[in-house]
Design a protein around this motif. Structure first.
Motif, PDB file in Angstrom:
ATOM      1  N   PHE A   4      22.946 -29.959   2.342  1.00 24.71           N
ATOM      2  CA  PHE A   4      24.401 -29.854   2.294  1.00 24.71           C
ATOM      3  C   PHE A   4      24.765 -28.791   3.311  1.00 24.71           C
ATOM      4  CE2 PHE A   4      28.256 -27.690   1.005  1.00 24.71           C
ATOM      5  CZ  PHE A   4      29.140 -28.756   0.930  1.00 24.71           C
ATOM      6  N   ARG A   5      25.679 -29.116   4.211  1.00 20.27           N
ATOM      7  CA  ARG A   5      26.034 -28.164   5.259  1.00 20.27           C
ATOM      8  C   ARG A   5      27.524 -28.245   5.560  1.00 20.27           C
ATOM      9  NH1 ARG A   5      22.108 -27.164  10.187  1.00 20.27           N
ATOM     10  NH2 ARG A   5      22.656 -24.997  10.354  1.00 20.27           N
ATOM     11  N   THR A   6      28.136 -27.092   5.718  1.00 20.72           N
ATOM     12  CA  THR A   6      29.538 -27.040   6.128  1.00 20.72           C
ATOM     13  C   THR A   6      29.601 -26.513   7.555  1.00 20.72           C
ATOM     14  OG1 THR A   6      29.767 -24.804   5.247  1.00 20.72           O
ATOM     15  CG2 THR A   6      30.409 -26.611   3.802  1.00 20.72           C
ATOM     16  N   TRP A   7      30.516 -27.062   8.324  1.00 24.44           N
ATOM     17  CA  TRP A   7      30.754 -26.603   9.694  1.00 24.44           C
ATOM     18  C   TRP A   7      32.241 -26.385   9.899  1.00 24.44           C
ATOM     19  CZ3 TRP A   7      27.461 -25.042  13.346  1.00 24.44           C
ATOM     20  CH2 TRP A   7      26.139 -25.464  13.290  1.00 24.44           C
ATOM     21  N   PHE A   8      32.579 -25.356  10.642  1.00 18.19           N
ATOM     22  CA  PHE A   8      33.943 -25.126  11.098  1.00 18.19           C
ATOM     23  C   PHE A   8      33.895 -25.140  12.618  1.00 18.19           C
ATOM     24  CE2 PHE A   8      33.672 -23.119   6.958  1.00 18.19           C
ATOM     25  CZ  PHE A   8      34.787 -23.648   6.330  1.00 18.19           C
ATOM     26  N   HIS A   9      34.750 -25.961  13.232  1.00 16.56           N
ATOM     27  CA  HIS A   9      34.765 -26.131  14.679  1.00 16.56           C
ATOM     28  C   HIS A   9      36.086 -25.630  15.253  1.00 16.56           C
ATOM     29  CE1 HIS A   9      31.213 -28.791  14.708  1.00 16.56           C
ATOM     30  NE2 HIS A   9      31.665 -29.183  13.531  1.00 16.56           N
ATOM     31  N   VAL A  17      33.501 -26.342  22.731  1.00 15.98           N
ATOM     32  CA  VAL A  17      33.656 -26.311  21.276  1.00 15.98           C
ATOM     33  C   VAL A  17      32.768 -25.207  20.708  1.00 15.98           C
ATOM     34  CG1 VAL A  17      33.377 -27.593  19.113  1.00 15.98           C
ATOM     35  CG2 VAL A  17      34.115 -28.798  21.187  1.00 15.98           C
ATOM     36  N   TYR A  18      33.365 -24.320  19.906  1.00 18.18           N
ATOM     37  CA  TYR A  18      32.641 -23.289  19.168  1.00 18.18           C
ATOM     38  C   TYR A  18      32.504 -23.783  17.734  1.00 18.18           C
ATOM     39  CZ  TYR A  18      34.327 -20.418  23.044  1.00 18.18           C
ATOM     40  OH  TYR A  18      34.618 -19.922  24.281  1.00 18.18           O
ATOM     41  N   ALA A  19      31.383 -23.480  17.104  1.00 14.39           N
ATOM     42  CA  ALA A  19      31.195 -23.908  15.717  1.00 14.39           C
ATOM     43  C   ALA A  19      30.427 -22.847  14.948  1.00 14.39           C
ATOM     44  CB  ALA A  19      30.453 -25.238  15.669  1.00 14.39           C
ATOM     45  N   ILE A  20      30.714 -22.783  13.655  1.00 10.26           N
ATOM     46  CA  ILE A  20      29.973 -21.894  12.765  1.00 10.26           C
ATOM     47  C   ILE A  20      29.702 -22.649  11.473  1.00 10.26           C
ATOM     48  CG2 ILE A  20      32.052 -20.805  11.810  1.00 10.26           C
ATOM     49  CD1 ILE A  20      30.321 -18.176  11.728  1.00 10.26           C
ATOM     50  N   SER A  21      28.507 -22.466  10.966  1.00 10.62           N
ATOM     51  CA  SER A  21      28.133 -23.016   9.670  1.00 10.62           C
ATOM     52  C   SER A  21      27.805 -21.819   8.774  1.00 10.62           C
ATOM     53  CB  SER A  21      26.915 -23.928   9.804  1.00 10.62           C
ATOM     54  OG  SER A  21      26.487 -24.345   8.524  1.00 10.62           O
ATOM     55  N   PRO A  22      28.774 -21.378   7.955  1.00 12.36           N
ATOM     56  CA  PRO A  22      28.548 -20.191   7.139  1.00 12.36           C
ATOM     57  C   PRO A  22      27.638 -20.441   5.943  1.00 12.36           C
ATOM     58  CG  PRO A  22      30.706 -21.090   6.681  1.00 12.36           C
ATOM     59  CD  PRO A  22      30.126 -21.909   7.810  1.00 12.36           C
ATOM     60  N   PHE A  23      27.423 -21.725   5.601  1.00  9.73           N
ATOM     61  CA  PHE A  23      26.574 -22.037   4.459  1.00  9.73           C
ATOM     62  C   PHE A  23      25.916 -23.396   4.652  1.00  9.73           C
ATOM     63  CE2 PHE A  23      25.893 -24.229   0.432  1.00  9.73           C
ATOM     64  CZ  PHE A  23      25.036 -23.336  -0.192  1.00  9.73           C
ATOM     65  N   SER A  49      24.582 -20.531  10.745  1.00  6.50           N
ATOM     66  CA  SER A  49      24.417 -20.932  12.142  1.00  6.50           C
ATOM     67  C   SER A  49      25.712 -20.762  12.918  1.00  6.50           C
ATOM     68  CB  SER A  49      24.016 -22.408  12.238  1.00  6.50           C
ATOM     69  OG  SER A  49      22.876 -22.684  11.483  1.00  6.50           O
ATOM     70  N   ALA A  50      25.552 -20.619  14.229  1.00  9.37           N
ATOM     71  CA  ALA A  50      26.694 -20.609  15.154  1.00  9.37           C
ATOM     72  C   ALA A  50      26.261 -21.336  16.418  1.00  9.37           C
ATOM     73  CB  ALA A  50      27.116 -19.185  15.480  1.00  9.37           C
ATOM     74  N   SER A  51      27.234 -22.023  17.058  1.00  6.71           N
ATOM     75  CA  SER A  51      26.876 -22.773  18.263  1.00  6.71           C
ATOM     76  C   SER A  51      28.023 -22.795  19.274  1.00  6.71           C
ATOM     77  CB  SER A  51      26.487 -24.213  17.916  1.00  6.71           C
ATOM     78  OG  SER A  51      27.613 -24.949  17.507  1.00  6.71           O
TER      79      SER A  51
END
Length: 176
Positions: A4-9, A17-23, A49-51
């Motif tokens: 299970f993964r959440t991403w905010f873009h 595009v910047y993205a972070i997955s805090p959990f 994660s961050a990308s």
């Protein structure tokens, strides 16, 4: 594997595009190499994660996409946590606004939490078809050839995976 993964873009523009997955939660079962592996309990981990993703249009509808990410992997139990870098380079062709195809390679390197022999984590060669059903949902269908070096092994393991992913995006609305 169950995940299970959440991403905010944040899309700066069409090419950045910047993205972070805090959990993210992963429950990984062992690759079955011997009979006792069938009944082994999964290893569980949390990830942050961050990308940064950059795309370059080489020709009309043809893009090179470069995605660089950093992940912090926190394992349940006594396993040491790992900081991992990953880089994906792909070529993508957009047939239309709702359908594209891509091929590429993604390499994963362990920066901390492992010995020098296991700096290489794994490499993924892939081919992917993406279908947008609407502005907020899409399916990805693909194939990945993975070469991985597990922490408890000194030989690279090769595997082939077919996948079907469903993504749902909660769209930002602009109040009027």
């Amino acid at each position: 594997m169950y995940t299970f993964r959440t991403w905010f873009h944040y899309k700066q523009n069409k090419d950045v595009v910047y993205a972070i997955s805090p959990f993210a939660y992963f429950s990984n079962y062992k690759i079955i190499q011997k009979e006792s592996d069938v009944n082994a309990n999964p290893s569980n981990e949390l990830r942050v994660s961050a990308s940064l993703e950059l795309q370059y249009e080489l020709a009309k509808k043809f893009f090179i996409v470069d995605r660089t990410a950093i992940e912090y992997r926190m394992f349940e139990g006594t396993a040491e946590n790992v900081l991992r870098l990953r880089n994906r380079l792909a070529a993508r062709y957009d047939f239309n606004a709702n359908f594209n195809a891509s091929v590429g390679d993604e390499i994963f390197i362990n920066v901390t939490g492992t010995d020098a022999q296991h700096l290489f984590d794994h490499d993924r060669l892939f081919a992917n078809l993406s279908f947008k059903l609407s502005r907020s949902s899409k399916f990805d269908l693909g194939y990945i050839y993975i070469s991985r070096l597990p922490k408890n092994n000194v030989e690279i393991i090769d595997e082939s995976n077919f996948y079907l992913n469903y993504s749902f995006t909660i769209l930002k609305t602009n109040p009027k």
